[in-house]
Design a protein around this motif. Sequence first.
Motif, mmCIF file in Angstrom:
data_model
loop_
_atom_site.group_PDB
_atom_site.id
_atom_site.type_symbol
_atom_site.label_atom_id
_atom_site.label_comp_id
_atom_site.label_asym_id
_atom_site.label_seq_id
_atom_site.Cartn_x
_atom_site.Cartn_y
_atom_site.Cartn_z
ATOM 1 N N HIS A 177 9.618 4.133 -4.379
ATOM 2 C CA HIS A 177 9.245 3.056 -3.466
ATOM 3 C C HIS A 177 7.722 3.015 -3.403
ATOM 4 N N TYR A 178 7.151 2.270 -4.329
ATOM 5 C CA TYR A 178 5.693 2.182 -4.464
ATOM 6 C C TYR A 178 5.268 0.722 -4.354
ATOM 7 N N VAL A 179 4.255 0.465 -3.517
ATOM 8 C CA VAL A 179 3.732 -0.887 -3.330
ATOM 9 C C VAL A 179 2.252 -0.874 -3.719
ATOM 10 N N ARG A 180 1.933 -1.576 -4.771
ATOM 11 C CA ARG A 180 0.542 -1.658 -5.197
ATOM 12 C C ARG A 180 -0.226 -2.534 -4.209
ATOM 13 N N GLY A 181 -1.288 -1.976 -3.654
ATOM 14 C CA GLY A 181 -2.107 -2.719 -2.712
ATOM 15 C C GLY A 181 -1.497 -2.878 -1.331
ATOM 16 N N GLY A 182 -0.407 -2.179 -1.056
ATOM 17 C CA GLY A 182 0.231 -2.298 0.252
ATOM 18 C C GLY A 182 1.060 -1.068 0.569
ATOM 19 N N ARG A 183 1.895 -1.182 1.595
ATOM 20 C CA ARG A 183 2.737 -0.070 2.041
ATOM 21 C C ARG A 183 4.200 -0.438 1.910
ATOM 22 N N PRO A 184 5.044 0.512 1.508
ATOM 23 C CA PRO A 184 6.480 0.216 1.380
ATOM 24 C C PRO A 184 7.130 0.012 2.742
ATOM 25 N N GLN A 185 8.070 -0.902 2.781
ATOM 26 C CA GLN A 185 8.893 -1.144 3.975
ATOM 27 C C GLN A 185 10.330 -1.306 3.513
ATOM 28 N N ILE A 186 11.127 -0.279 3.705
ATOM 29 C CA ILE A 186 12.502 -0.285 3.228
ATOM 30 C C ILE A 186 13.410 0.268 4.311
ATOM 31 N N CYS A 206 -10.273 0.135 -9.905
ATOM 32 C CA CYS A 206 -9.164 -0.676 -10.427
ATOM 33 C C CYS A 206 -8.216 -1.042 -9.292
ATOM 34 N N ASP A 207 -7.225 -1.882 -9.612
ATOM 35 C CA ASP A 207 -6.300 -2.337 -8.575
ATOM 36 C C ASP A 207 -4.950 -1.639 -8.649
ATOM 37 N N ASP A 208 -4.864 -0.558 -9.425
ATOM 38 C CA ASP A 208 -3.601 0.160 -9.579
ATOM 39 C C ASP A 208 -3.451 1.223 -8.498
ATOM 40 N N HIS A 209 -3.554 0.801 -7.245
ATOM 41 C CA HIS A 209 -3.482 1.754 -6.138
ATOM 42 C C HIS A 209 -2.700 1.152 -4.986
ATOM 43 N N GLY A 210 -2.017 2.005 -4.274
ATOM 44 C CA GLY A 210 -1.250 1.581 -3.116
ATOM 45 C C GLY A 210 -0.673 2.803 -2.424
ATOM 46 N N TRP A 211 0.536 2.644 -1.913
ATOM 47 C CA TRP A 211 1.189 3.724 -1.169
ATOM 48 C C TRP A 211 2.608 3.892 -1.681
ATOM 49 N N VAL A 212 3.078 5.138 -1.688
ATOM 50 C CA VAL A 212 4.404 5.459 -2.195
ATOM 51 C C VAL A 212 5.128 6.349 -1.192
ATOM 52 N N ILE A 250 -0.756 14.312 15.663
ATOM 53 C CA ILE A 250 -1.002 13.136 14.847
ATOM 54 C C ILE A 250 0.268 12.843 14.060
ATOM 55 N N THR A 251 0.906 11.709 14.341
ATOM 56 C CA THR A 251 2.119 11.313 13.623
ATOM 57 C C THR A 251 1.778 10.230 12.610
ATOM 58 N N VAL A 252 2.263 10.404 11.384
ATOM 59 C CA VAL A 252 1.968 9.460 10.311
ATOM 60 C C VAL A 252 3.262 9.042 9.621
ATOM 61 N N VAL A 253 3.230 7.842 9.044
ATOM 62 C CA VAL A 253 4.330 7.376 8.208
ATOM 63 C C VAL A 253 4.373 8.230 6.946
ATOM 64 N N PRO A 254 5.549 8.514 6.387
ATOM 65 C CA PRO A 254 5.623 9.445 5.263
ATOM 66 C C PRO A 254 5.188 8.892 3.912
ATOM 67 N N ASP A 255 4.476 7.753 3.874
ATOM 68 C CA ASP A 255 3.948 7.304 2.584
ATOM 69 C C ASP A 255 2.615 7.985 2.311
ATOM 70 N N LEU A 256 2.280 8.109 1.035
ATOM 71 C CA LEU A 256 1.066 8.791 0.617
ATOM 72 C C LEU A 256 0.303 7.938 -0.395
ATOM 73 N N PRO A 257 -1.017 8.111 -0.497
ATOM 74 C CA PRO A 257 -1.797 7.338 -1.476
ATOM 75 C C PRO A 257 -1.303 7.594 -2.898
ATOM 76 N N TYR A 258 -1.263 6.529 -3.686
ATOM 77 C CA TYR A 258 -0.688 6.605 -5.038
ATOM 78 C C TYR A 258 -1.473 5.700 -5.970
ATOM 79 N N GLY A 259 -1.654 6.138 -7.190
ATOM 80 C CA GLY A 259 -2.316 5.323 -8.187
ATOM 81 C C GLY A 259 -2.289 5.997 -9.541
ATOM 82 N N HIS A 260 -2.298 5.201 -10.624
ATOM 83 C CA HIS A 260 -2.277 5.726 -11.984
ATOM 84 C C HIS A 260 -1.057 6.616 -12.206
ATOM 85 N N ASP A 261 0.073 6.241 -11.587
ATOM 86 C CA ASP A 261 1.335 6.963 -11.744
ATOM 87 C C ASP A 261 1.271 8.396 -11.248
#
Length: 434
Positions: free
Chosen positions: A45-54, A180-186, A269-280
Motif C-alpha cells: 500500500h504505497y502512494v506516491r506523493g501522498g498517504r495511503p488510505q485503506i 525526484c518525484d518517486d517518493h511518498g508513504w507506504v 506521540i502517536t503516529v499513523v503506521p505509514d513510513l517514508p518510501y521511495g526508490h522501492d
Amino acid sequence: MTYHRNNWRQVAGYAAPFVPGGRAILSTVDMVGELADAAGLGRLHYVRGGRPQIELPWQPPGPPPDPQRADAAGRQAWDLLFSDEQKYGARALLDHVGNLLIPLPPAELDMVVRRFGPQGLERWDALTHTEDEHGEPAYDWRRQRELFGWLLRTVSPYGAMLVGTAMPCSQPEYEADCGCDDHGWVLPTGPFAQVDGAYYTESWQRVSGSTEPMSWQDMDQGRFGTCWLLTGIQAVVQANPQHAPRHLRTEANGTVTCTLYDGGRPVDITVVPDLPYGHDRLWGAAGHSTDARYAETWPGYYEKAAAMFHGGYPAIADGGYTCEALELLTGRSAHEHGLDLRSPWLVHEIADRRARGHAVTAGTHGRGDDRERLAGGRLAASHAYFIKDVDVAGGRICLGNPWGDGADRRMWECWLTLAEAQTYLGAVDSVPLR
C-alpha cells in the motif's frame, strides 16, 4: 529477495557449484523468488506523493454504535467548528467540540470522523493553531499532541489514516533530497519487531543473534541524517533492552505510540503506521532490510515520532547532538554525565559507566559532512556513534555505527585506542538508565 536475516540465498549460491545440478536448481528458485517479489511489491500500500488510505480489519472496543447519537453529536460539532472563532474564541469552540465527542464510543467517534471528511478535519486542525490577540495558539503544543493522539488511537485504521492525511499537523512531512518525484508513504507489511537469529550480511559478515525483539543490532540509518538520534536509541537499548518495549507500542487500530521526554516530562506521540518510501525502499530507519515487506519497522517509528516531536523530518534530518537524543529518549540530562576526553582514564570511565547501566554515545569531529573519512577510512567525520564495547586491558573502545551492516566491517564497528579517541572524538555523552 533482499531479506538479509538467515540469508539462505547467499549460502545456497556459495554451495551451488559443489552440488550436482545446483546452479540449475538455484536458477529456478531465483526465478520463482523474483515472481514472488514482483507479486509482493504489487500488494504494497504505497502512494506516491501522498498517504495511503485503506480499510483494514478492526474490532472496535465498547458498545455497538448508535448511529443517531453519532449523527447528532457530529452535526453539533460541525456547526461549532465552522462558527466564527473571532466572535466565540477558538479555544472555547474546540473545548465544546471535545465535550461533545470525547464521551462517544470508538465506533461512533469513527463515524463522526468519516463524516467530517477532509473538509471538517482540516478545519479542526486549523482551529487548534488559530492565534489570539496575544499571538498564542488556541491549543499549545502539548494540548495539540493530546488531541491528535486521542483521535489516532481511538478511531478505525481507515479513520486514523484519514486524520493523518487531512489534519496536516498530526503527522510529520518529509522531502527527499534526490529531487525526484518517486517518493511518498507506504504501509509496511514487515514485522514491527522480532527476535533475531544469527545471520550473514550480503558481504558475508556474521552477525550474532540478539535475544530481544527490539535490539540495538536492528538498525539501518536510511537516507535521513538522523545518526545522532539512532545511535542514542542503540545506546539506550543496549544498556536497557526493556526500554524500547516500554516506550514504543502498537495500538489496537495499528497506530504506533512512542513515549518521548520534553524537559523530563513524558510525552506520548502517536503516529499513523505509514513510513517514508521511495526508490522501492524504506527511506528512513529500518532493521536489517529496507524492503517494506520484511524490514523490522520499530526503528522507523521511533524516528517518525522524533520527527513529529520536532516538527517534521527536516528538523531532525540535518544532524543533531547525541546528548539531545539521550535526553529526548530518557528524560535525563546528558550534560550532567559527560566525560572528559582529555582524561587518561577515559577508557576506564566509559567501562565504569557501562557497568553501571549508562547509555554512552560519541561524536566525531567534522564540518557537517559524513562522507569525509577519518582514521584511515575507519570513521566518518561529523558522525554519531554509540559505545558498543570496551577493552579495558587493551585500552580501547569500540564504536558502533548506525549504518548497520550496510557499512563495511571496519566502519561498522571501529576500535579506537585512547590516543585515537582523544584525536577524533568531539564528545562522549552518557545517561544512567538504572
